[in-house]
Design a protein around this motif. Structure first.
Motif, mmCIF file in Angstrom:
data_model
loop_
_atom_site.group_PDB
_atom_site.id
_atom_site.type_symbol
_atom_site.label_atom_id
_atom_site.label_comp_id
_atom_site.label_asym_id
_atom_site.label_seq_id
_atom_site.Cartn_x
_atom_site.Cartn_y
_atom_site.Cartn_z
ATOM 1 N N SER A 54 15.032 -89.841 122.904
ATOM 2 C CA SER A 54 15.540 -89.804 121.528
ATOM 3 C C SER A 54 16.962 -90.329 121.410
ATOM 4 O O SER A 54 17.543 -90.311 120.323
ATOM 5 C CB SER A 54 15.521 -88.364 121.014
ATOM 6 O OG SER A 54 16.404 -87.572 121.789
ATOM 7 N N SER A 55 17.518 -90.765 122.532
ATOM 8 C CA SER A 55 18.914 -91.246 122.625
ATOM 9 C C SER A 55 19.926 -90.127 122.481
ATOM 10 O O SER A 55 21.129 -90.399 122.344
ATOM 11 C CB SER A 55 19.222 -92.340 121.577
ATOM 12 O OG SER A 55 18.343 -93.429 121.715
ATOM 13 N N SER A 56 19.487 -88.881 122.539
ATOM 14 C CA SER A 56 20.412 -87.750 122.371
ATOM 15 C C SER A 56 21.192 -87.455 123.654
ATOM 16 O O SER A 56 22.258 -86.834 123.594
ATOM 17 C CB SER A 56 19.646 -86.505 121.936
ATOM 18 O OG SER A 56 18.666 -86.174 122.909
#
Lengths: 116, 108
Positions: A54-56
């Motif tokens: 999620s690119s988190s």
């Protein structure tokens, strides 16, 4: 079949910038962390960065922190590495890899040469 | 940062012999998140072992991994001609992930 294909490697002058891409196919890209690894000529493997699905979650090796930026576009099944302020010591083959209890799928690599 | 030290640097053996490669970590590797890879010249690394002892899909059973904490071993029970290569360990239990410097297994 599961495949990763890197592109974007080139000859660039010191201080220059380059953006590498990694096209993924054969699996649900957004489900996986992805990573960049490089290998300088005649040297070992150096892990550079990872990014969560999620690119988190993003992490960098100290050697590239502040100069390189990892990102992904799940709609395009693509991973990127933006490389700025390039130095001669960044000359290497750059690999992208899927992270799945280790780095289980690797691309064939793309070559970056930093030289004047 | 966890530093991984592989030994020996080079292992000279004959086909059919047993190879024992060591990977020592500067601190305990979380949950045995330790992997091994094989690399031949001009090729991308190949995933061999994960979780210190689990073989990846399609890896022959002559390859085995063991260890926990700070000491890990890759064993190749009987070397085949295609096994002569460089082997790397890697930890993915804590960030930054890190690789060992590699062990070259060469034909004696």
């Amino acid at each position: 079949q599961v495949q990763l294909v890197e592109s974007g490697g080139d000859l660039v002058k010191p201080g220059g910038s380059l953006r590498l891409s990694c096209a993924a196919s054969g699996f649900t890209f957004s489900d996986y962390y992805m990573s960049w690894i490089r290998q300088a000529p005649g040297k070992g493997l150096e892990w550079l960065s990872y990014i969560s699905g999620s690119s988190s979650a993003i992490y960098y090796a100290d050697s590239v922190k502040g100069r390189f930026t990892i990102s992904r576009d799940n709609a395009k099944n693509s991973l990127y590495l933006q490389m700025n302020s390039l130095r001669a010591e960044d000359t290497a083959v750059y690999y992208c890899a899927r992270a799945n209890y280790g780095l289980d799928v690797w691309g064939q690599g793309t070559t970056v040469t930093v030289s004047s | 940062e966890i530093v991984l030290t592989q030994s020996p640097g080079t292992l000279s053996l004959s086909p059919g012999e047993r190879a024992t490669l060591s990977c020592r970590a500067s601190q305990s590797v979380s949950s045995s998140y330790l992997a091994w890879y094989q690399q031949k010249p001009g090729q991308a690394p190949r995933f061999l072992i994960y979780g210190a002892s689990s073989r990846a899909t399609g890896i022959p059973d002559r390859f085995s991994g063991s260890g926990s904490g700070t000491d890990f071993t890759l064993t190749i029970s009987r070397l085949e001609p295609e096994d002569f290569a460089v082997y790397y360990c890697q930890q993915y239990g804590s960030s930054p992930w890190t690789f060992g410097q590699g062990t070259k297994v060469e034909i004696k």
